[in-house]
Motif scaffolding. Structure first.
Motif, mmCIF file in Angstrom:
data_model
loop_
_atom_site.group_PDB
_atom_site.id
_atom_site.type_symbol
_atom_site.label_atom_id
_atom_site.label_comp_id
_atom_site.label_asym_id
_atom_site.label_seq_id
_atom_site.Cartn_x
_atom_site.Cartn_y
_atom_site.Cartn_z
ATOM 1 N N GLY A 54 0.778 -1.235 0.000
ATOM 2 C CA GLY A 54 0.000 0.000 0.000
ATOM 3 C C GLY A 54 0.804 1.276 0.000
ATOM 4 N N GLY A 55 2.095 1.197 -0.292
ATOM 5 C CA GLY A 55 2.909 2.394 -0.433
ATOM 6 C C GLY A 55 3.098 3.182 0.846
ATOM 7 N N LEU A 56 3.423 4.464 0.667
ATOM 8 C CA LEU A 56 3.740 5.333 1.799
ATOM 9 C C LEU A 56 2.572 5.481 2.774
ATOM 10 N N ALA A 57 1.351 5.508 2.266
ATOM 11 C CA ALA A 57 0.187 5.664 3.146
ATOM 12 C C ALA A 57 0.098 4.493 4.125
ATOM 13 N N GLU A 58 0.286 3.294 3.623
ATOM 14 C CA GLU A 58 0.229 2.110 4.476
ATOM 15 C C GLU A 58 1.422 2.082 5.439
ATOM 16 N N LYS B 37 11.279 4.739 -8.211
ATOM 17 C CA LYS B 37 12.474 5.101 -7.460
ATOM 18 C C LYS B 37 12.326 4.532 -6.060
ATOM 19 N N PHE B 38 13.457 4.374 -5.401
ATOM 20 C CA PHE B 38 13.458 3.797 -4.060
ATOM 21 C C PHE B 38 13.931 4.839 -3.061
ATOM 22 N N ILE B 39 13.315 4.810 -1.870
ATOM 23 C CA ILE B 39 13.716 5.720 -0.805
ATOM 24 C C ILE B 39 14.032 4.921 0.452
ATOM 25 N N LEU B 40 14.927 5.476 1.249
ATOM 26 C CA LEU B 40 15.246 4.928 2.558
ATOM 27 C C LEU B 40 14.686 5.887 3.594
ATOM 28 N N VAL B 41 13.867 5.381 4.480
ATOM 29 C CA VAL B 41 13.264 6.198 5.529
ATOM 30 C C VAL B 41 13.935 5.857 6.861
ATOM 31 N N VAL B 42 14.400 6.902 7.550
ATOM 32 C CA VAL B 42 14.912 6.743 8.905
ATOM 33 C C VAL B 42 13.898 7.408 9.825
ATOM 34 N N TRP B 43 13.142 6.590 10.543
ATOM 35 C CA TRP B 43 12.042 7.065 11.385
ATOM 36 C C TRP B 43 12.481 7.125 12.840
ATOM 37 N N ILE B 44 12.261 8.270 13.468
ATOM 38 C CA ILE B 44 12.447 8.410 14.911
ATOM 39 C C ILE B 44 11.153 8.980 15.464
ATOM 40 N N TYR C 41 19.117 3.317 -3.300
ATOM 41 C CA TYR C 41 17.983 4.219 -3.105
ATOM 42 C C TYR C 41 18.358 5.585 -3.671
ATOM 43 N N SER C 42 17.337 6.338 -4.054
ATOM 44 C CA SER C 42 17.574 7.654 -4.652
ATOM 45 C C SER C 42 17.734 8.750 -3.607
ATOM 46 N N ILE C 43 16.890 8.709 -2.577
ATOM 47 C CA ILE C 43 16.979 9.711 -1.518
ATOM 48 C C ILE C 43 16.745 9.055 -0.159
ATOM 49 N N GLU C 44 17.284 9.701 0.860
ATOM 50 C CA GLU C 44 17.018 9.313 2.240
ATOM 51 C C GLU C 44 16.021 10.309 2.811
ATOM 52 N N VAL C 45 15.015 9.806 3.496
ATOM 53 C CA VAL C 45 13.991 10.671 4.080
ATOM 54 C C VAL C 45 14.031 10.519 5.601
ATOM 55 N N PRO C 46 14.571 11.517 6.305
ATOM 56 C CA PRO C 46 14.515 11.479 7.759
ATOM 57 C C PRO C 46 13.111 11.887 8.199
ATOM 58 N N ALA C 47 12.468 11.080 9.020
ATOM 59 C CA ALA C 47 11.080 11.350 9.392
ATOM 60 C C ALA C 47 10.922 11.349 10.909
ATOM 61 N N GLU D 260 7.772 12.885 12.075
ATOM 62 C CA GLU D 260 6.310 12.887 12.145
ATOM 63 C C GLU D 260 5.790 12.151 10.920
ATOM 64 N N LYS D 261 4.613 11.580 11.038
ATOM 65 C CA LYS D 261 4.060 10.821 9.915
ATOM 66 C C LYS D 261 3.825 11.702 8.691
ATOM 67 N N ASP D 262 3.592 12.996 8.912
ATOM 68 C CA ASP D 262 3.407 13.920 7.790
ATOM 69 C C ASP D 262 4.689 14.098 6.973
ATOM 70 N N ASP D 263 5.837 13.737 7.533
ATOM 71 C CA ASP D 263 7.093 13.797 6.780
ATOM 72 C C ASP D 263 7.103 12.773 5.651
ATOM 73 N N LEU D 264 6.138 11.852 5.670
ATOM 74 C CA LEU D 264 6.083 10.787 4.660
ATOM 75 C C LEU D 264 4.891 10.936 3.719
ATOM 76 N N LYS D 265 4.472 12.173 3.485
ATOM 77 C CA LYS D 265 3.435 12.414 2.480
ATOM 78 C C LYS D 265 4.055 12.248 1.098
ATOM 79 N N GLU D 266 3.302 11.642 0.200
ATOM 80 C CA GLU D 266 3.857 11.246 -1.089
ATOM 81 C C GLU D 266 4.250 12.420 -1.988
ATOM 82 N N ASP D 267 3.431 13.453 -2.087
ATOM 83 C CA ASP D 267 3.707 14.540 -3.040
ATOM 84 C C ASP D 267 5.060 15.226 -2.824
#
Length: 144
Positions: free
Chosen positions: A46-50, A79-86, A112-118, A120-127
């Motif tokens: 289900g992608g980023l939302a799931e 594309k692939f992303i790496l998420v580091v969630w705290i 992966y193309s980019i790293e996404v430090p997150a 809050e859950k809003d840091d993982l909005k798709e747009d």
């Protein structure tokens, strides 16, 4: 040093990367509060939302996600992303180890193309992530 020796981690990574699989994300969590061993706790289609729903506010986690987006009417890119969630309730000692452990995770979840430090859950909005992926991809057909 993080322990990423579980063979299920590489299996899940290969599954997310495979064009033949519907699986488009994996989540790695620590085995326990005191452990440095990472395990695959979830995968999904289900992608980023799931993925956002699967993240725990008291945890530090790592996720690997395949993001599909359109450049124009005729083409789709993956594309692939790496998420580091705290999470906001993550313990201080766990937070202190994240930068070292993230380097270990990057040796296993290599492409992966980019790293996404997150934080809050809003840091993982798709747009906003797609905008970053377009910029990182070099070929942009819509002026971003």
């Amino acid at each position: 040093m993080a322990d990423l020796s579980d063979p299920k981690i590489d299996e899940a990574y290969q599954d997310v990367r495979s064009d033949k699989s519907e699986t488009n994300w994996l989540l790695l969590d620590y085995e326990s509060d005191r452990s440095d061993k990472l395990t695959v706790t979830q995968t999904g289609t289900g992608g980023l939302a799931e993925l956002r729903d699967a993240l725990g506010d008291s945890k530090a986690s790592y996720a690997y996600v395949r993001v599909t987006f359109s450049n124009d009417k005729e083409s789709q890119r993956e594309k692939f992303i790496l998420v580091v969630w705290i999470g906001s309730g993550c313990k201080v000692m766990r937070k202190a180890k994240i930068s070292v452990h993230a380097a270990d995770v990057k040796k296993v979840l290599r492409v992966y193309s980019i790293e996404v430090p997150a934080r809050e859950k809003d840091d993982l909005k798709e747009d906003p992530i797609v905008v970053k992926l377009r910029k990182a991809g070099g070929a942009s057909y819509d002026g971003v």
